[in-house]
Design an enzyme around this catalytic site. Structure first.
Site, mmCIF file in Angstrom:
data_model
loop_
_atom_site.group_PDB
_atom_site.id
_atom_site.type_symbol
_atom_site.label_atom_id
_atom_site.label_comp_id
_atom_site.label_asym_id
_atom_site.label_seq_id
_atom_site.Cartn_x
_atom_site.Cartn_y
_atom_site.Cartn_z
ATOM 1 N N ASP A 252 0.861 -1.173 0.000
ATOM 2 C CA ASP A 252 0.000 0.000 0.000
ATOM 3 C C ASP A 252 0.905 1.234 0.000
ATOM 4 O O ASP A 252 1.170 1.823 1.039
ATOM 5 C CB ASP A 252 -0.876 -0.119 1.265
ATOM 6 C CG ASP A 252 -1.603 1.127 1.613
ATOM 7 O OD1 ASP A 252 -2.202 1.712 0.715
ATOM 8 O OD2 ASP A 252 -1.557 1.525 2.799
ATOM 9 N N GLY A 309 -2.760 9.175 -7.862
ATOM 10 C CA GLY A 309 -3.241 10.557 -7.813
ATOM 11 C C GLY A 309 -4.653 10.762 -8.308
ATOM 12 O O GLY A 309 -5.133 11.885 -8.350
ATOM 13 N N GLY A 311 -7.438 9.212 -6.964
ATOM 14 C CA GLY A 311 -8.418 8.973 -5.896
ATOM 15 C C GLY A 311 -9.152 10.250 -5.527
ATOM 16 O O GLY A 311 -8.610 11.357 -5.635
ATOM 17 N N SER A 312 -10.414 10.069 -5.080
ATOM 18 C CA SER A 312 -11.249 11.243 -4.807
ATOM 19 C C SER A 312 -10.725 12.062 -3.632
ATOM 20 O O SER A 312 -11.086 13.227 -3.483
ATOM 21 C CB SER A 312 -12.674 10.777 -4.519
ATOM 22 O OG SER A 312 -12.674 9.862 -3.450
ATOM 23 N N CYS A 314 -7.307 12.135 -2.995
ATOM 24 C CA CYS A 314 -5.861 12.218 -3.229
ATOM 25 C C CYS A 314 -5.449 13.607 -3.633
ATOM 26 O O CYS A 314 -6.129 14.255 -4.420
ATOM 27 C CB CYS A 314 -5.436 11.326 -4.392
ATOM 28 S SG CYS A 314 -5.827 9.627 -4.156
ATOM 29 N N ASP A 350 -7.075 0.958 -9.513
ATOM 30 C CA ASP A 350 -7.352 1.466 -8.160
ATOM 31 C C ASP A 350 -7.639 2.965 -8.127
ATOM 32 O O ASP A 350 -6.756 3.775 -8.416
ATOM 33 C CB ASP A 350 -6.128 1.140 -7.282
ATOM 34 C CG ASP A 350 -6.220 1.752 -5.901
ATOM 35 O OD1 ASP A 350 -7.337 2.076 -5.469
ATOM 36 O OD2 ASP A 350 -5.161 1.916 -5.258
ATOM 37 N N GLY A 401 -3.017 9.704 3.149
ATOM 38 C CA GLY A 401 -1.929 10.674 3.278
ATOM 39 C C GLY A 401 -2.415 11.997 3.842
ATOM 40 O O GLY A 401 -1.665 12.983 3.858
ATOM 41 N N ARG A 415 4.112 4.942 3.107
ATOM 42 C CA ARG A 415 3.159 4.957 2.003
ATOM 43 C C ARG A 415 3.563 6.047 1.006
ATOM 44 O O ARG A 415 3.304 5.964 -0.176
ATOM 45 C CB ARG A 415 1.741 5.216 2.494
ATOM 46 C CG ARG A 415 0.734 5.024 1.386
ATOM 47 C CD ARG A 415 -0.706 5.161 1.804
ATOM 48 N NE ARG A 415 -1.530 4.539 0.800
ATOM 49 C CZ ARG A 415 -1.773 5.068 -0.387
ATOM 50 N NH1 ARG A 415 -1.274 6.230 -0.709
ATOM 51 N NH2 ARG A 415 -2.500 4.424 -1.275
ATOM 52 N N GLU A 478 -22.880 16.837 -22.192
ATOM 53 C CA GLU A 478 -24.101 16.223 -22.687
ATOM 54 C C GLU A 478 -24.386 14.889 -21.992
ATOM 55 O O GLU A 478 -25.534 14.491 -21.813
ATOM 56 C CB GLU A 478 -23.964 15.988 -24.186
ATOM 57 C CG GLU A 478 -25.227 16.304 -24.963
ATOM 58 C CD GLU A 478 -24.942 16.277 -26.450
ATOM 59 O OE1 GLU A 478 -24.800 17.355 -27.033
ATOM 60 O OE2 GLU A 478 -24.821 15.173 -27.003
HETATM 61 P P1 XMP Z 1 -11.103 6.682 -4.570
HETATM 62 O O1 XMP Z 1 -11.208 7.440 -5.857
HETATM 63 O O2 XMP Z 1 -11.902 5.451 -4.559
HETATM 64 O O3 XMP Z 1 -9.554 6.243 -4.470
HETATM 65 O O4 XMP Z 1 -11.381 7.596 -3.425
HETATM 66 C C1 XMP Z 1 -9.078 5.371 -3.482
HETATM 67 C C2 XMP Z 1 -7.610 5.127 -3.695
HETATM 68 O O5 XMP Z 1 -6.849 6.326 -3.493
HETATM 69 C C3 XMP Z 1 -5.545 6.015 -3.017
HETATM 70 N N1 XMP Z 1 -5.296 6.833 -1.825
HETATM 71 C C4 XMP Z 1 -4.595 7.982 -1.812
HETATM 72 N N2 XMP Z 1 -3.917 8.610 -2.793
HETATM 73 N N3 XMP Z 1 -3.369 10.346 -1.276
HETATM 74 C C5 XMP Z 1 -3.285 9.798 -2.515
HETATM 75 O O6 XMP Z 1 -2.671 10.394 -3.406
HETATM 76 C C6 XMP Z 1 -4.029 9.773 -0.249
HETATM 77 O O7 XMP Z 1 -4.099 10.312 0.845
HETATM 78 C C7 XMP Z 1 -4.678 8.525 -0.537
HETATM 79 N N4 XMP Z 1 -5.384 7.680 0.233
HETATM 80 C C8 XMP Z 1 -5.749 6.646 -0.584
HETATM 81 C C9 XMP Z 1 -5.509 4.528 -2.737
HETATM 82 O O8 XMP Z 1 -4.858 3.911 -3.811
HETATM 83 C C10 XMP Z 1 -6.992 4.173 -2.689
HETATM 84 O O9 XMP Z 1 -7.244 2.820 -3.002
#
Ligand code: XMP
Length: 486
Positions: A252, A309, A311-312, A314, A350, A401, A415, A478
């Protein structure tokens, strides 16, 4: 170059889910024939969906339920090794109709406190335990007097000496007893009367025919891990127990293609018997190197996790300027796998999924499974309690993070870049409460299935054939709801 061309990376474009759409195709099969099952190394999953290894997403309750519904949960690692071990044990020991992590109350608690617990956890009743964890009563909504001001003690109103069943009760015995005594819940106890679990009418009914199981019939369990072994001997022993009990370890880290991480993981693979998914990475070259040059043993190295980068929660891409959106990264790594280890290494896409419709796009560019935190953080089964913002029910969702996640203290800083202790690479916020996981998974699976049917693919195994087109900004607008007063 098949997937890189398909994702337009051969033109130098780094595209993301929103930039593309899957094109419709000819469908010659019945909807019921469309198969969402997929494989991750030797493991088979009826649902190709994984919950992320994050501390606001996957602890034992989420992992148990993900596996019951045919997917996989990856337990997070922002905690002590002994907590990880406990969580893995709970998943591996879970019997699918018994709740093992039971919320309980004591006879001295006030009814006000119980009401708050009921509201926060969405639970309608609790076993009442004495100081030795023996069951002395049960309290449900029916035991609580109607007056809203009533604030007596649990011990005054609970149903005393409730009927309990032995810890090893079978599903049939449980169902028969629940029917006989016309109750919703029965506590399970050991020979000393100490609580071991709870059965409820609701959980006993469904049979989970799609559950993801190991060869002994236990639920499959993923475990997030550092690429480095703990230095402390006691921690090392605990980690080994947890890691060997889990089925799949997933490193991870934000960017895995680093000499230290690779060497550390190789050591892990030498002493741990379980299978490994390594990541995250985001380029063809990184995958090529991991497959060809690391010497990871073939029987342990089963998968690569990609995306950086997107992730919602991230902020890695904006904080560091480096990133590999999941759609782009999937195509890159899928090509390397096809070139160097076809059929041997699985690919997990991911993060970055916003809508059910995004899922098919990653399967179209070579993913075997998808992982998300965003879809699951708001579920009943995620860790943490319900909160309320301006009348809306919410739960906390945070990046691993983020400064809030790092504040836990036990989090291993590996991480991210090992020496950077201050730069947050994620944020914390609230996500709408979505209710039980089952409903969320169903809508994801339905979106994915309908997408495959429209695109003419009979299942995940045919998704690689699906065509992808690039959309303009006008096209994106659209695709969303427009010209409507809401
Ligand atoms: P979603 O889009 O489902 O993404 O919210 C989840 C994935 O985001 C990663 N992850 C991070 N990436 N900073 C990052 O840049 C963070 O603090 C962080 N926390 C999680 C991880 O791969 C996860 O599965």
């Amino acid at each position: 170059n098949y997937f890189r061309e398909k994702s337009f990376a051969d033109r130098g474009w780094i595209l993301t889910f929103n930039d593309v759409l899957t094109l419709p195709g000819y469908t010659s099969f019945k909807p019921s024939e469309c198969d969402l099952s997929s494989n991750l190394g030797p493991f088979h999953f009826e649902s190709p969906i994984i919950s992320a290894s994050m501390d606001t997403v996957t602890e034992e309750e989420m992992a148990i339920n993900m596996a019951l519904f045919g997917g996989l949960g990856v337990l997070h690692r922002n905690c002590s090794y002994s907590k990880q071990l406990q969580m893995v044990k709970k998943v591996k020991r879970a019997r699918n109709f018994i709740i093992e992590d039971v919320a309980t109350v004591s006879p001295g608690m006030t009814i006000k406190e119980v009401r708050v617990m009921m509201k926060n956890r969405g639970i309608s009743g609790f076993p009442v335990l004495d100081s030795k964890n023996k069951v002395i009563g049960i309290i449900t909504q029916r035991d609580i007097p109607f007056e809203s001001e009533y604030d007596g003690k649990v011990g005054d109103v609970m149903t005393k000496d409730p009927i309990c069943l032995p810890a090893n009760v079978s599903r049939e015995e449980g169902l028969a007893k629940l029917y006989e005594i016309r109750k919703e819940k029965i506590p399970l106890v050991d020979s000393d009367g100490v609580l071991t679990g709870l059965i409820t009418k609701k959980d006993l009914k469904p049979n989970y025919p799609y559950a993801s199981k190991d060869t002994k019939g236990r639920l499959l369990c993923g475990l997030g891990c550092s690429p480095f072994l703990p230095k402390n001997l006691e921690e090392l022993e605990t980690f080994k127990k947890a890691a060997n009990l889990a089925d799949i370890l997933m490193t991870d880290v934000a960017e895995f293609h680093k000499k230290d991480d690779i060497e550390g993981t190789k050591k892990l693979m030498e002493i741990i018997d379980s299978k490994f998914v390594v990541g995250n990475i985001g380029t063809y070259e990184a995958a090529e190197d991991l497959i060809c040059n690391t010497g990871f043993p073939e029987d342990k190295f089963i998968g690569i996790k990609v995306g950086m980068g997107s992730g919602s929660i991230c902020t890695t891409s904006i904080q560091t300027g480096v990133g590999a959106p999941t759609f782009f990264a999937t195509a890159q790594v899928a090509d390397a796998i096809n070139d160097y280890a076809p059929g041997k290494i699985s690919l997990i896409a991911d993060g970055g999924f916003k809508f059910p419709g995004d899922l098919i796009k990653s399967f179209a560019v070579g993913a075997d499974m998808i992982m998300s935190g965003h879809f699951f953080a708001g579920c009943t089964e995620s860790p943490g309690i319900l909160d309320n913002i301006q009348g809306r029910k919410v739960k906390i969702y945070r990046g691993m993070g983020s400064k809030e996640a790092r504040a836990i203290g036990s989090y291993v800083f590996d991480r991210y870049v090992k020496d950077s202790k201050k730069l947050a690479e994620g944020v914390s916020g609230y996500t709408p409460f979505l209710g039980p996981l089952e409903g969320v998974l169903l809508s994801l699976e339905e979106g994915l299935k309908n997408g495959l049917i429209y695109a003419g693919a009979k299942g995940i195994s045919e998704a690689y054939k699906v065509k992808i087109g690039r959309v303009s900004t006008a096209g994106i607008n659209e695709s969303n709801v427009h010209d409507l007063i809401r």
